[in-house]
Design a protein around this motif. Structure first.
Motif, PDB file in Angstrom:
ATOM      1  N   ILE A   1      79.645  65.685  26.405  1.00  0.00           N
ATOM      2  CA  ILE A   1      78.839  65.889  27.612  1.00  0.00           C
ATOM      3  C   ILE A   1      78.223  64.800  28.179  1.00  0.00           C
ATOM      4  CG2 ILE A   1      77.157  67.613  28.250  1.00  0.00           C
ATOM      5  CD1 ILE A   1      78.109  69.404  26.176  1.00  0.00           C
ATOM      6  N   PHE A   2      77.483  64.214  27.338  1.00  0.00           N
ATOM      7  CA  PHE A   2      76.688  62.838  27.818  1.00  0.00           C
ATOM      8  C   PHE A   2      77.294  62.069  28.508  1.00  0.00           C
ATOM      9  CE2 PHE A   2      75.184  58.779  26.593  1.00  0.00           C
ATOM     10  CZ  PHE A   2      73.960  58.758  27.278  1.00  0.00           C
ATOM     11  N   ILE A   3      78.463  61.660  28.072  1.00  0.00           N
ATOM     12  CA  ILE A   3      79.150  60.476  28.970  1.00  0.00           C
ATOM     13  C   ILE A   3      79.719  61.060  30.198  1.00  0.00           C
ATOM     14  CG2 ILE A   3      79.685  59.084  26.685  1.00  0.00           C
ATOM     15  CD1 ILE A   3      82.955  59.748  27.251  1.00  0.00           C
ATOM     16  N   SER A   4      80.306  62.319  30.257  1.00  0.00           N
ATOM     17  CA  SER A   4      80.783  62.726  31.570  1.00  0.00           C
ATOM     18  C   SER A   4      79.917  62.962  32.481  1.00  0.00           C
ATOM     19  CB  SER A   4      81.710  64.092  31.345  1.00  0.00           C
ATOM     20  OG  SER A   4      80.805  65.036  30.574  1.00  0.00           O
ATOM     21  N   HIS A   5      78.558  63.211  31.974  1.00  0.00           N
ATOM     22  CA  HIS A   5      77.543  63.498  33.186  1.00  0.00           C
ATOM     23  C   HIS A   5      76.792  62.233  33.389  1.00  0.00           C
ATOM     24  CE1 HIS A   5      78.253  67.777  31.803  1.00  0.00           C
ATOM     25  NE2 HIS A   5      77.659  67.942  32.998  1.00  0.00           N
ATOM     26  N   SER A   6      77.125  61.084  32.800  1.00  0.00           N
ATOM     27  CA  SER A   6      76.312  60.101  32.961  1.00  0.00           C
ATOM     28  C   SER A   6      77.057  58.800  33.536  1.00  0.00           C
ATOM     29  CB  SER A   6      75.584  59.395  31.604  1.00  0.00           C
ATOM     30  OG  SER A   6      74.998  60.535  31.103  1.00  0.00           O
ATOM     31  N   GLY A   7      78.466  58.773  33.904  1.00  0.00           N
ATOM     32  CA  GLY A   7      79.424  57.896  33.978  1.00  0.00           C
ATOM     33  C   GLY A   7      79.657  56.808  33.009  1.00  0.00           C
TER      34      GLY A   7
ATOM     35  N   ILE B   1      71.187  58.160  33.507  1.00  0.00           N
ATOM     36  CA  ILE B   1      71.503  57.852  32.148  1.00  0.00           C
ATOM     37  C   ILE B   1      70.278  58.067  31.043  1.00  0.00           C
ATOM     38  CG2 ILE B   1      72.089  55.823  30.864  1.00  0.00           C
ATOM     39  CD1 ILE B   1      73.847  54.871  32.942  1.00  0.00           C
ATOM     40  N   GLU B   2      69.294  57.570  31.419  1.00  0.00           N
ATOM     41  CA  GLU B   2      67.780  57.671  30.596  1.00  0.00           C
ATOM     42  C   GLU B   2      67.718  59.231  30.491  1.00  0.00           C
ATOM     43  OE1 GLU B   2      64.901  55.036  32.236  1.00  0.00           O
ATOM     44  OE2 GLU B   2      65.978  53.498  31.214  1.00  0.00           O
ATOM     45  N   TYR B   3      67.723  59.815  31.621  1.00  0.00           N
ATOM     46  CA  TYR B   3      67.264  61.361  31.503  1.00  0.00           C
ATOM     47  C   TYR B   3      68.252  61.941  30.428  1.00  0.00           C
ATOM     48  CZ  TYR B   3      66.641  66.246  32.422  1.00  0.00           C
ATOM     49  OH  TYR B   3      66.606  67.790  32.397  1.00  0.00           O
ATOM     50  N   ASN B   4      69.414  61.835  30.801  1.00  0.00           N
ATOM     51  CA  ASN B   4      70.674  62.612  29.957  1.00  0.00           C
ATOM     52  C   ASN B   4      70.516  62.070  28.511  1.00  0.00           C
ATOM     53  OD1 ASN B   4      71.591  64.093  31.850  1.00  0.00           O
ATOM     54  ND2 ASN B   4      73.428  62.699  32.446  1.00  0.00           N
TER      55      ASN B   4
ATOM     56  N   PHE C   1      70.298  64.237  25.142  1.00  0.00           N
ATOM     57  CA  PHE C   1      71.091  63.949  24.118  1.00  0.00           C
ATOM     58  C   PHE C   1      70.497  63.879  22.989  1.00  0.00           C
ATOM     59  CE2 PHE C   1      73.253  60.846  21.355  1.00  0.00           C
ATOM     60  CZ  PHE C   1      74.469  61.590  20.970  1.00  0.00           C
ATOM     61  N   ARG C   2      69.336  63.061  22.799  1.00  0.00           N
ATOM     62  CA  ARG C   2      68.542  62.765  21.640  1.00  0.00           C
ATOM     63  C   ARG C   2      67.972  63.966  21.171  1.00  0.00           C
ATOM     64  NH1 ARG C   2      63.381  60.651  19.810  1.00  0.00           N
ATOM     65  NH2 ARG C   2      63.686  58.871  18.675  1.00  0.00           N
ATOM     66  N   ASN C   3      67.241  64.631  22.026  1.00  0.00           N
ATOM     67  CA  ASN C   3      66.788  66.000  21.438  1.00  0.00           C
ATOM     68  C   ASN C   3      67.590  66.803  20.867  1.00  0.00           C
ATOM     69  OD1 ASN C   3      64.324  64.988  22.339  1.00  0.00           O
ATOM     70  ND2 ASN C   3      64.340  66.283  24.138  1.00  0.00           N
ATOM     71  N   ALA C   4      68.989  66.942  21.398  1.00  0.00           N
ATOM     72  CA  ALA C   4      69.857  67.869  21.050  1.00  0.00           C
ATOM     73  C   ALA C   4      70.469  67.345  19.496  1.00  0.00           C
ATOM     74  CB  ALA C   4      71.205  67.813  21.827  1.00  0.00           C
ATOM     75  N   ILE C   5      70.671  65.897  19.361  1.00  0.00           N
ATOM     76  CA  ILE C   5      70.839  65.518  18.055  1.00  0.00           C
ATOM     77  C   ILE C   5      69.783  65.669  16.937  1.00  0.00           C
ATOM     78  CG2 ILE C   5      71.240  63.387  16.645  1.00  0.00           C
ATOM     79  CD1 ILE C   5      73.663  63.780  18.310  1.00  0.00           C
TER      80      ILE C   5
ATOM     81  N   SER D   1      70.579  74.553  17.557  1.00  0.00           N
ATOM     82  CA  SER D   1      71.644  73.601  18.252  1.00  0.00           C
ATOM     83  C   SER D   1      72.698  74.411  19.172  1.00  0.00           C
ATOM     84  CB  SER D   1      72.260  72.828  17.290  1.00  0.00           C
ATOM     85  OG  SER D   1      73.027  73.439  16.483  1.00  0.00           O
ATOM     86  N   SER D   2      72.701  75.746  18.881  1.00  0.00           N
ATOM     87  CA  SER D   2      73.595  76.551  19.754  1.00  0.00           C
ATOM     88  C   SER D   2      73.260  76.668  20.969  1.00  0.00           C
ATOM     89  CB  SER D   2      73.652  77.817  19.048  1.00  0.00           C
ATOM     90  OG  SER D   2      72.367  78.516  19.129  1.00  0.00           O
ATOM     91  N   GLY D   3      72.026  76.325  21.398  1.00  0.00           N
ATOM     92  CA  GLY D   3      71.914  76.142  22.799  1.00  0.00           C
ATOM     93  C   GLY D   3      72.177  74.979  23.560  1.00  0.00           C
ATOM     94  N   SER D   4      73.035  74.841  24.680  1.00  0.00           N
ATOM     95  CA  SER D   4      73.380  73.519  25.042  1.00  0.00           C
ATOM     96  C   SER D   4      72.433  72.743  26.005  1.00  0.00           C
ATOM     97  CB  SER D   4      74.697  73.793  25.997  1.00  0.00           C
ATOM     98  OG  SER D   4      74.371  74.591  26.959  1.00  0.00           O
ATOM     99  N   PRO D   5      72.212  71.818  25.751  1.00  0.00           N
ATOM    100  CA  PRO D   5      71.249  70.709  26.480  1.00  0.00           C
ATOM    101  C   PRO D   5      71.281  70.778  27.978  1.00  0.00           C
ATOM    102  CG  PRO D   5      72.922  69.348  25.308  1.00  0.00           C
ATOM    103  CD  PRO D   5      73.106  70.724  25.005  1.00  0.00           C
ATOM    104  N   LYS D   6      70.173  70.646  28.562  1.00  0.00           N
ATOM    105  CA  LYS D   6      70.362  70.583  30.105  1.00  0.00           C
ATOM    106  C   LYS D   6      70.625  69.135  30.535  1.00  0.00           C
ATOM    107  CE  LYS D   6      69.539  75.223  30.612  1.00  0.00           C
ATOM    108  NZ  LYS D   6      70.134  75.656  29.331  1.00  0.00           N
ATOM    109  N   PHE D   7      71.756  68.795  30.496  1.00  0.00           N
ATOM    110  CA  PHE D   7      72.270  67.311  31.022  1.00  0.00           C
ATOM    111  C   PHE D   7      72.204  67.378  32.534  1.00  0.00           C
ATOM    112  CE2 PHE D   7      74.095  66.951  26.794  1.00  0.00           C
ATOM    113  CZ  PHE D   7      73.771  65.738  26.501  1.00  0.00           C
TER     114      PHE D   7
END
Ligand SMILES: Nc1nc2c(ncn2[C@@H]2O[C@H](COP(=O)(O)OP(=O)(O)OP(=O)(O)O)[C@@H](O)[C@H]2O)c(=O)[nH]1
Length: 379
Positions: free
Chosen positions: A230-236, A333-336, A340-344, A365-371
Motif C-alpha cells: 500500500i505504501f509504495i503504490s501510493h507514494s510512487g 512520501i513523508e506523510y505516507n 506506515f510507521r504508525n501502522a507498523i 492493526s486490522s484498521g487500514s492506515p489512511k495513506f
C-alpha cells in the motif's frame, strides 16, 4: 553521485573498529516498546552440518559483522554455541551453532530438548567439497528433528558457491536437491519439505538466504507485506525493504520481485548511514545513538534513482528505491511514511499485547492506515 544526508543530532558511544557498534545505542524513547515478533521463550534457529562447512562463519558474518576474510581464522566449534541476538536485533531468536561432529547416537544428545523449541533448522553443505557424507548427515538430522517437531522449517544452504562457475552452481543445486529428496523418500519422509539456497559469505547471498529463513518465522509477515504494498503504490516508490538494521536481513518487502542489485544497494546504504553516524554523529564525549528515531538519509544516484532510508522502530529501517521525479512529491512520501510507521508500531504492539494475554480493542492493526494517494486525495 550526490549524497544528501539529513542526520539530526546523532549521539552515542561506539567502538567503530571496522564493525558495527556493539552498544547500538537505541533511542530511549522507544525502550518500552516490545518489538519481538515471537514469544518470550525465544525459538531457535539451528545451524547444523559437517565440520568446516561454514556454520560459524555464517553466524559471525551475518550477526556479528565479521568480515568474510577473518573467518579463515575461526577455530573449530566443539560444543553448541548459543547466541542470543535479541538485544541488538529485531530478530528475537537464539542462533545455535552446532559442532560438525555432533553425534545423534550420543546419549547426552537430548533431541527432545534441542528440537522442541526450534523454528528453523539450517543445514549447511560445503559445495566445494564432496557432499555425499553431508547428504547422509542431512537425512539423519532431518529424520531426528522431524520426529520431535514436524513443523520445523528445514532449510538447506548449499554453501561456499563463490568457488563455483554459474553452470556448476545450477548443476550442484539440482543434484543436491534430487539426492536429498530421494534420501528422504527412502526414509518414508517424502512429506518433509526442504528449501534450498545457494550461499556464500563473500557476497550478499547469505543475507538474502537468511532473510528468507527469518521471514518464514515472522507471523506478521503478510500484514507487513500488505502495508509495504500500500505504501509504495501510493507514494510512487519502486521497491521498499523493511530491514533489521544490525544484521541487514530484510524482514519484509513489497510483492514485486527482489533484484539482488537493489538489495545490495540498500544494504550498502545502511552501512554508509551507520558508518557516517558513528564517525560524525556522536557527541564529543562519545555518548548518544548512531541510529534513532530522527535517522533519515537520502542518496541521489547519477542514474535518476533515489535511495531513501528512514527509521521505523529502534531496530528497523525502511529503505526505498524510487525515481527522481517521484521524489518531487517528497511531502506525500513523508506523510505516507508517517502512516506506515504508525501502522507498523500498531502491528507489533498488538503482537506484544497478544503475547502478554492483553488483547487490544478495535483500534488494532486490522484498521487500514489512511495513506494519501498519488493525486493527493486521502483514501
Ligand atoms: N570460499 C568460502 N569459504 C568459506 C565460506 N564460508 C566459510 N568459509 C570457510 O570455511 C572454513 C570453515 O568455516 P567454519 O565457519 O569454521 O566452519 P564450521 O562449519 O563452523 O566448522 P566446525 O566448527 O568445525 O563445525 C573457514 O576457513 C571459512 O573461512 C564461503 O562462503 N566461501
Amino acid at each position: 553521485m550526490s549524497i544528501q544526508f539529513e542526520e539530526p543530532e546523532l549521539t552515542g558511544s561506539y567502538d567503530i573498529v571496522g564493525s558495527f557498534p556493539k552498544s547500538f545505542g537505541y533511542g530511549l524513547e522507544e525502550a518500552d516498546m516490545e518489538e519481538s515478533p515471537v514469544s518470550a521463550d525465544q525459538p531457535r534457529i539451528l545451524l547444523m552440518g559437517r565440520r568446516r562447512s561454514g556454520k560459524s562463519s555464517i553466524q559471525k558474518v551475518v550477526f556479528h559483522k565479521m568480515s568474510p576474510n577473518e573467518t579463515l581464522f575461526l577455530e573449530s566449534t566443539n560444543k553448541i554455541c548459543k547466541d542470543d541476538i535479541s538485544s541488538s536485533s529485531f530478530i528475537n531468536f537464539q542462533i545455535w551453532d552446532f559442532p560438525g561432529q555432533v553425534d545423534f547416537c550420543d546419549p547426552t544428545f537430548d533431541s527432545e530438548m534441542i528440537f522442541n523449541g526450534t523454528g528453523a533448522l539450517i543445514f549447511v553443505i560445503d559445495a566445494q567439497d564432496d557432499y555425499m557424507e553431508a547428504l547422509e548427515k542431512l537425512q539423519v538430522t532431518v529424520s531426528r528433528a522431524y520426529k520431535v517437531k514436524p513443523d520445523i522449517n528445514f532449510e538447506v544452504f548449499i554453501h561456499k558457491v563463490d568457488g563455483l562457475s554459474d553452470d556448476h552452481k545450477i548443476e550442484t543445486q539440482r543434484d543436491i536437491h534430487q539426492r536429498a529428496n530421494d534420501d528422504l523418500a527412502d526414509a518414508s519422509l517424502e512429506k518433509v519439505h526442504l528449501s534450498f539456497y545457494l550461499t556464500s559469505i563473500y557476497d550478499h547471498s547469505i543475507f538474502e538466504a537468511f532473510s528468507k529463513v527469518v521471514q518464514k518465522l515472522i507471523p506478521q509477515l503478510p500484514t507487513l507485506e500488505n502495508l509495504l504494498n500500500i505504501f509504495i503504490s501510493h507514494s510512487g516508490i519502486e521497491k521498499a525493504f523493511l530491514f533489521d538494521v544490525v544484521s541487514k536481513i530484510y524482514i519484509a518487502t513489497d510483492s514485486s520481485p527482489v533484484d539482488m542489485q537493489c538489495y545490495e544497494l540498500c544494504c550498502d546504504m545502511i552501512d554508509v548511514v551507520i558508518d557516517v553516524s558513528c564517525i560524525y554523529g556522536l557527541l564529543d564525549d562519545g555518548s548518544g545513538c548512531a541510529y534513532d528515531k530522527e535517522s533519515l538519509a537520502i542518496i541521489k544516484l547519477n542514474n535518476t534513482t533515489v535511495l531513501y532510508l528512514k527509521q521505523v522502530t529502534k531496530f528497523l529501517a525502511l529503505v526505498c528505491i524510487l525515481r527522481e521525479e517521484s521524489f518531487e512529491r517528497k511531502g506525500l512520501i513523508e506523510y505516507n511514511f508517517h502512516c506506515f510507521r504508525n501502522a507498523i508500531h500498531e502491528v507489533f504492539e498488538v503482537a506484544a499485547a497478544n503475547q502478554s494475554g492483553v488483547l487490544k480493542g478495535s483500534d488494532s492493526s486490522s484498521g487500514s492506515p489512511k495513506f494519501a494517494a498519488l493525486n493527493g486525495n486521502g483514501l
